[in-house]
Design a protein around this motif. Structure first.
Motif, short mmCIF file in Angstrom:
data_model
loop_
_atom_site.label_atom_id
_atom_site.label_comp_id
_atom_site.label_asym_id
_atom_site.label_seq_id
_atom_site.Cartn_x
_atom_site.Cartn_y
_atom_site.Cartn_z
N THR A 1 0.78 -1.24 0.00
CA THR A 1 0.00 0.00 0.00
C THR A 1 0.81 1.29 0.00
O THR A 1 0.23 2.36 -0.11
CB THR A 1 -0.93 0.04 1.23
OG1 THR A 1 -0.12 -0.17 2.39
CG2 THR A 1 -2.01 -1.01 1.15
N HIS A 2 2.15 1.19 0.14
CA HIS A 2 2.87 2.47 0.22
C HIS A 2 4.37 2.33 -0.02
O HIS A 2 5.06 1.65 0.74
CB HIS A 2 2.64 3.08 1.60
CG HIS A 2 3.29 4.42 1.77
ND1 HIS A 2 3.02 5.49 0.95
CD2 HIS A 2 4.21 4.88 2.66
CE1 HIS A 2 3.73 6.54 1.33
NE2 HIS A 2 4.47 6.19 2.36
N GLU A 3 4.85 2.98 -1.08
CA GLU A 3 6.29 3.01 -1.35
C GLU A 3 6.71 4.36 -1.92
O GLU A 3 5.86 5.14 -2.37
CB GLU A 3 6.69 1.90 -2.36
CG GLU A 3 6.35 0.48 -1.94
CD GLU A 3 7.04 0.01 -0.66
OE1 GLU A 3 7.96 0.69 -0.16
OE2 GLU A 3 6.64 -1.05 -0.14
N VAL B 1 -5.83 10.37 -2.10
CA VAL B 1 -5.17 11.63 -1.72
C VAL B 1 -4.20 11.27 -0.61
O VAL B 1 -4.54 10.51 0.29
CB VAL B 1 -6.22 12.60 -1.16
CG1 VAL B 1 -5.56 13.82 -0.54
CG2 VAL B 1 -7.21 12.99 -2.25
N LYS B 2 -2.99 11.83 -0.66
CA LYS B 2 -2.02 11.57 0.41
C LYS B 2 -1.75 12.88 1.15
O LYS B 2 -1.52 13.91 0.53
CB LYS B 2 -0.72 11.03 -0.19
CG LYS B 2 0.45 10.91 0.79
CD LYS B 2 0.33 9.69 1.67
CE LYS B 2 1.34 9.70 2.81
NZ LYS B 2 2.72 9.57 2.40
N ILE B 3 -1.79 12.80 2.48
CA ILE B 3 -1.60 14.00 3.29
C ILE B 3 -0.41 13.83 4.23
O ILE B 3 -0.35 12.85 4.99
CB ILE B 3 -2.89 14.32 4.08
CG1 ILE B 3 -3.95 14.79 3.07
CG2 ILE B 3 -2.64 15.39 5.14
CD1 ILE B 3 -5.27 15.14 3.68
N PHE C 1 -1.64 5.99 8.25
CA PHE C 1 -0.42 5.26 7.92
C PHE C 1 0.48 5.00 9.12
O PHE C 1 0.42 5.70 10.13
CB PHE C 1 0.37 6.08 6.89
CG PHE C 1 -0.03 5.78 5.45
CD1 PHE C 1 -1.19 5.10 5.16
CD2 PHE C 1 0.79 6.20 4.40
CE1 PHE C 1 -1.55 4.82 3.84
CE2 PHE C 1 0.44 5.93 3.08
CZ PHE C 1 -0.72 5.24 2.80
N HIS C 2 1.35 4.02 8.92
CA HIS C 2 2.45 3.68 9.84
C HIS C 2 1.95 3.19 11.20
O HIS C 2 2.64 3.37 12.21
CB HIS C 2 3.38 4.89 10.01
CG HIS C 2 3.68 5.60 8.73
ND1 HIS C 2 4.08 4.93 7.59
CD2 HIS C 2 3.60 6.91 8.37
CE1 HIS C 2 4.24 5.80 6.60
NE2 HIS C 2 3.95 7.00 7.04
N GLY C 3 0.75 2.60 11.22
CA GLY C 3 0.20 2.13 12.49
C GLY C 3 0.27 3.21 13.54
O GLY C 3 0.28 2.94 14.75
N GLY D 1 5.96 -1.03 2.40
CA GLY D 1 7.33 -0.95 2.89
C GLY D 1 7.71 0.44 3.35
O GLY D 1 8.41 0.63 4.33
N ASP D 2 7.25 1.45 2.59
CA ASP D 2 7.67 2.84 2.80
C ASP D 2 9.17 2.99 2.56
O ASP D 2 9.86 3.69 3.29
CB ASP D 2 7.29 3.32 4.22
CG ASP D 2 7.20 4.85 4.28
OD1 ASP D 2 7.40 5.50 3.25
OD2 ASP D 2 6.93 5.37 5.37
N TYR D 3 9.66 2.31 1.53
CA TYR D 3 11.09 2.38 1.19
C TYR D 3 11.28 2.88 -0.24
O TYR D 3 10.35 2.83 -1.05
CB TYR D 3 11.73 1.00 1.34
CG TYR D 3 12.28 0.78 2.73
CD1 TYR D 3 13.41 1.49 3.17
CD2 TYR D 3 11.68 -0.11 3.61
CE1 TYR D 3 13.92 1.31 4.45
CE2 TYR D 3 12.19 -0.29 4.89
CZ TYR D 3 13.31 0.43 5.30
OH TYR D 3 13.81 0.25 6.56
ZN LIG Z 1 5.98 7.31 3.14
#
Ligand SMILES: [Zn+2]
Length: 459
Positions: free
Chosen positions: A58-60, A247-249, A347-349, A403-405
């Protein structure tokens, strides 16, 4: 097997107390040796099932592979460049090393010598462990150290010059069916990659220059507050036409997530002050807040109008020197309540606000949990809260991997860790009678694939 993945010491207690609630499925108060082997069987079955699943990442923040090949980080430092670099700074490395590490044309060994004292102070962190997993499992290097950095660097270069390296890792190894990338900067089209778009210039506006540049970029003048709102809608519509998934905030990097209800006149006063000012005018956050908050509400209205979900950065802020209080998810409660037809994902728990997140997501039907990055931050936190969230919130509202990498190697490593954590949590819940093994497998599929597919409308 890393220590944190071993059989849980609290297991006896779990079994004992679970008997109070599950008298039928749990016959014994203390585990016998057969229970221990039972745990490995259950763990193995769940882990094996997860390995067969196609998942949604869901997020990279993936770097453009063609550009990556032209950088000076295509050596062992590649595995450290994102997130662990911040731990090196936290461990005392001067920020002035940035240039040498990222842009310096020096050998891998010279680079290693630079970071070694700070590595020695911070080799314990999970961000560091992610690099180790990638080195070991993808490149066959057991330990990153003075004697291995040259060899590891060669292997990393070789792999990243292979045309399909990116897809081999993401598609074949991680079995990622869709990946959601933050921004549209990847430079290569892949139909399994979807995008989210940020509206930061509108939400964080504090400078006349910001308004002027938006007008220039869109080739549309912005004279009034209404023009400014229209320019954001134009951006929104363009994003929607290009397939924007959400949308990302990320405003918490610059200000608290507390959004007031400013009246249009106070927003207009700030807007007029900015547009009437000198080219270099920048006002304080406090002065800009009525306009920023007003634009935040306008963005929520657009999300409602165009049926787009909203992903919000909460919890730990990447980098160094940030204010964690800015990113407390509880600050957003008024927004969740007011825009109850918009779906939000946090995001990110929300690390370290896992308990608050639990209560928020349990309360608001339109708020979801995303665990991206959390395994890299702390496997223990991930384990503790995934276990708790599975007891508190509807399972359909948990998305368990991103991952957020910025590189595929670290995504692979984080997913490797995630699979272990998820399998452990589910195996424990089967052993203590909370879930049947069928339910555990169903949960795995939902949190790794189905929930994200539904939330982002992926076919
Ligand atoms: Zn990120």
């Amino acid at each position: 097997m890393p220590a944190f993945l071993k059989f849980p010491p609290a297991f006896k207690r779990i079994i004992f107390f679970s008997c109070l609630y599950f008298p039928v499925s749990c016959q014994v108060a203390y585990p016998q040796s057969s229970d221990l082997s039972g745990y490995s069987d259950v763990y193995g079955k769940i882990r094996g099932y997860i390995d067969t699943l196609e998942i949604i990442d869901t997020h990279e923040h993936l770097l453009n592979p063609a550009l990556l090949r032209r950088t000076h980080i295509l050596d062992f430092f590649l595995l450290l460049n994102h997130h662990y670099y911040n731990d090196l700074i936290s461990a005392g490395m001067p920020a002035s090393y940035f240039d040498t590490l990222f842009n310096g044309n020096i050998s891998p060994l010279q680079k290693w010598k630079r970071i070694e004292p700070f590595w020695d102070n911070s080799f314990n962190t999970s961000f560091n462990r992610i690099a180790g997993i990638a080195a070991r499992r993808l490149y066959g290097i057991r330990q990153i150290n003075e004697t291995t950095v040259e060899r590891l660097s060669e292997k990393i270069r070789e792999a990243n010059f292979r045309n399909n390296w990116f897809d081999i890792i993401l598609r074949d190894s991680c079995r990622i069916r869709y990946l959601i990338q933050d921004g549209e900067n990847l430079g290569e089209n892949r139909d399994y990659i979807k995008y989210v778009r940020r509206f930061t210039p509108w939400l964080n506006v504090r400078a006349k220059f910001t308004i002027d540049s938006l007008a220039m970029n869109q080739v549309e003048p912005i004279f009034t507050l209404e023009d400014f709102v229209k320019s954001m809608e134009r951006e929104f519509v363009t994003g929607t036409e290009k397939g924007m998934a959400a949308v990302k905030i990320i405003v918490a990097y610059n200000r608290p997530l507390s959004i007031d209800e400013p009246d249009i006149n106070s927003a207009r006063r700030v807007f007029r002050r900015l547009t009437a000012g000198d080219e270099g005018l920048v006002i304080t956050l406090n002065e800009a807040k009525p306009l920023q908050d007003y634009m935040f509400h306008k963005l929520m209205e657009l999300a409602g109008k165009y049926h787009k979900p909203v992903a919000i950065h909460t919890g730990l802020l990447s980098g160094n020197g940030n204010n964690i209080r800015n990113s407390d998810p509880a600050l957003l409660s008024n927004i969740f309540l007011k825009y109850n037809r918009v779906n939000f994902v946090l995001f990110h728990g929300s690390y370290p606000f896992g308990g608050e997140l639990s209560a928020i997501v349990k309360n608001f039907p339109n708020v979801y949990i995303d665990m991206n990055w959390v395994y890299a931050i702390s496997p223990s936190y991930s384990k503790r809260y995934l276990s708790e969230w599975l007891e508190t919130v509807p399972v359909s509202k948990i998305m368990a991997f991103g991952g957020d990498y910025n590189i595929v190697e670290n995504i692979y490593a984080e997913y490797f860790l995630a699979k272990q954590v998820i399998s452990e949590v589910l195996a424990e819940k089967v052993m203590n009678g909370y879930f049947t093994s069928g339910e555990a497998l169903k949960v795995a599929r939902m949190i790794l694939h189905d929930n994200a597919a539904g939330f982002y409308g992926l076919p």
